[in-house]
Design a protein around this motif. Sequence first.
Motif, PDB file in Angstrom:
ATOM      1  N   ALA A  70      39.976  35.928  32.912  1.00 10.11           N
ATOM      2  CA  ALA A  70      40.059  35.712  34.357  1.00 10.11           C
ATOM      3  C   ALA A  70      39.287  36.754  35.144  1.00 10.11           C
ATOM      4  O   ALA A  70      38.584  36.426  36.109  1.00 10.11           O
ATOM      5  N   PHE A  71      39.384  38.004  34.738  1.00 14.33           N
ATOM      6  CA  PHE A  71      38.873  39.096  35.563  1.00 14.33           C
ATOM      7  C   PHE A  71      37.546  39.691  35.112  1.00 14.33           C
ATOM      8  O   PHE A  71      36.928  40.448  35.862  1.00 14.33           O
ATOM      9  N   LEU A  72      37.106  39.369  33.914  1.00  7.35           N
ATOM     10  CA  LEU A  72      35.902  40.022  33.406  1.00  7.35           C
ATOM     11  C   LEU A  72      34.752  39.059  33.108  1.00  7.35           C
ATOM     12  O   LEU A  72      33.822  39.412  32.390  1.00  7.35           O
ATOM     13  N   ARG A  73      34.820  37.853  33.657  1.00  3.10           N
ATOM     14  CA  ARG A  73      33.680  36.943  33.563  1.00  3.10           C
ATOM     15  C   ARG A  73      32.977  36.870  34.922  1.00  3.10           C
ATOM     16  O   ARG A  73      33.618  36.991  35.965  1.00  3.10           O
ATOM     17  N   GLN A 242      40.460  44.982  38.943  1.00  3.83           N
ATOM     18  CA  GLN A 242      40.093  45.185  37.543  1.00  3.83           C
ATOM     19  C   GLN A 242      38.678  45.738  37.407  1.00  3.83           C
ATOM     20  O   GLN A 242      38.405  46.549  36.523  1.00  3.83           O
ATOM     21  N   ARG A 243      37.790  45.318  38.305  1.00  5.30           N
ATOM     22  CA  ARG A 243      36.412  45.819  38.255  1.00  5.30           C
ATOM     23  C   ARG A 243      36.344  47.282  38.717  1.00  5.30           C
ATOM     24  O   ARG A 243      35.559  48.075  38.195  1.00  5.30           O
ATOM     25  N   ALA A 244      37.144  47.604  39.721  1.00  8.34           N
ATOM     26  CA  ALA A 244      37.122  48.975  40.261  1.00  8.34           C
ATOM     27  C   ALA A 244      37.832  49.964  39.337  1.00  8.34           C
ATOM     28  O   ALA A 244      37.428  51.126  39.243  1.00  8.34           O
ATOM     29  N   TYR A 245      38.877  49.490  38.660  1.00 14.53           N
ATOM     30  CA  TYR A 245      39.656  50.364  37.771  1.00 14.53           C
ATOM     31  C   TYR A 245      39.796  49.666  36.415  1.00 14.53           C
ATOM     32  O   TYR A 245      40.860  49.119  36.089  1.00 14.53           O
ATOM     33  N   PRO A 246      38.747  49.667  35.609  1.00 20.86           N
ATOM     34  CA  PRO A 246      38.762  48.950  34.324  1.00 20.86           C
ATOM     35  C   PRO A 246      39.947  49.359  33.460  1.00 20.86           C
ATOM     36  O   PRO A 246      40.241  50.542  33.285  1.00 20.86           O
ATOM     37  N   GLY A 247      40.632  48.332  32.953  1.00 21.26           N
ATOM     38  CA  GLY A 247      41.756  48.591  32.057  1.00 21.26           C
ATOM     39  C   GLY A 247      43.024  49.026  32.747  1.00 21.26           C
ATOM     40  O   GLY A 247      44.004  49.398  32.074  1.00 21.26           O
ATOM     41  N   ALA A 248      43.048  48.984  34.064  1.00 20.18           N
ATOM     42  CA  ALA A 248      44.233  49.422  34.805  1.00 20.18           C
ATOM     43  C   ALA A 248      45.430  48.545  34.457  1.00 20.18           C
ATOM     44  O   ALA A 248      45.314  47.352  34.231  1.00 20.18           O
TER      45      ALA A 248
END
Length: 250
Positions: A70-73, A242-248
Motif C-alpha cells: 500500500a505505502f511503498l509502490r 511511511q515515505r517520510a519515516y521509513p519503517g515507522a
Amino acid sequence: MDDKVNYLLRLGDNCLILSQRLSQLCGKGPAMEEDMALSNVALDLLGQTRLWLGYAGELEGRQRDPDQLAFLRDAHEFKNCLLTEQQNGDYGVTLMRQFYFDAYHYFLLRGLCAASDARIAQVAEKSLKEVTYHLRRSGDLVVRLGDGTAESHARMQAAAERLWPYTGELFAYDDVERAMLAEGVAPDPAALRADWLAHVAEVFEEATLNRPSPEAWMQKGGKQGRHTEHLGFLLAEMQFLQRAYPGAKW
C-alpha cells in the motif's frame, strides 16, 4: 508479474483507493449519519484490501506485506480502475461513484465466490456480506436524491453522466483477466456487465434518472498502471508518513 498476483493487486487496489477517497470525507459528510456511514464503508473496503493484498504478497514471494504494497509502490504500480480514484466532488458525485462501484463489486464478488482458487472464493464470500449492504445503501440514496427535489435530481443526473465514461473499464478484460477467466477464477465479463447494466437501469428508473448509453466512449488504463493526475495527489497524502519515516511503527 504472475497473472494471479496482478489480478489480486487489482482487486486490492480498487478497495484501497476507494477507501482512501471515502476516508477523506471523515468529518465532512452532509449529515452525521452519512459521515459515519461513509467512514464505515471505507473501513470495510480497507479490511478487504488487507485480505487481497495479503494473498498477493504471499504468492509474489518478495516478502511484501499489505502495508508495504500500500505505502511503498508508486502510482504506475497501482492497478485500480480509474473510477475509484476520481475526486469526491459534491455529494452527488461521491454517491454516484459509490453506486457504480458497489453494483460492479457486488456482481464481481458473487462470481468470485465460485472461483477455482479456494482462498479467493473464501475472501469473496466474506466480502460479499459487506458489499451487499454497500449496494443496498448507495442504491437507496440514488433513488431518494434522484427522485427528490429539482436540485438533487439535477446533481445526480450530472454525476451519472460525468462518471459514466469510467465504468467501461470495469468490464474490459485484458490478458490478465482472460487468463483468470480461463483458470476459473474471474467471472465472465459479458455476464458481469449485463447484470450491472440491468441493476443500474432498474435503480435509475426508480430514481427518474436517464442512464447514459452503454455504447458511449469509455476511459481505460488504470488496470495497466496508467492513471489520472488525481491518483498521484491521493498517494502523496496516503503514503506521506511511511515515505517520510521509513519503517515507522505505531
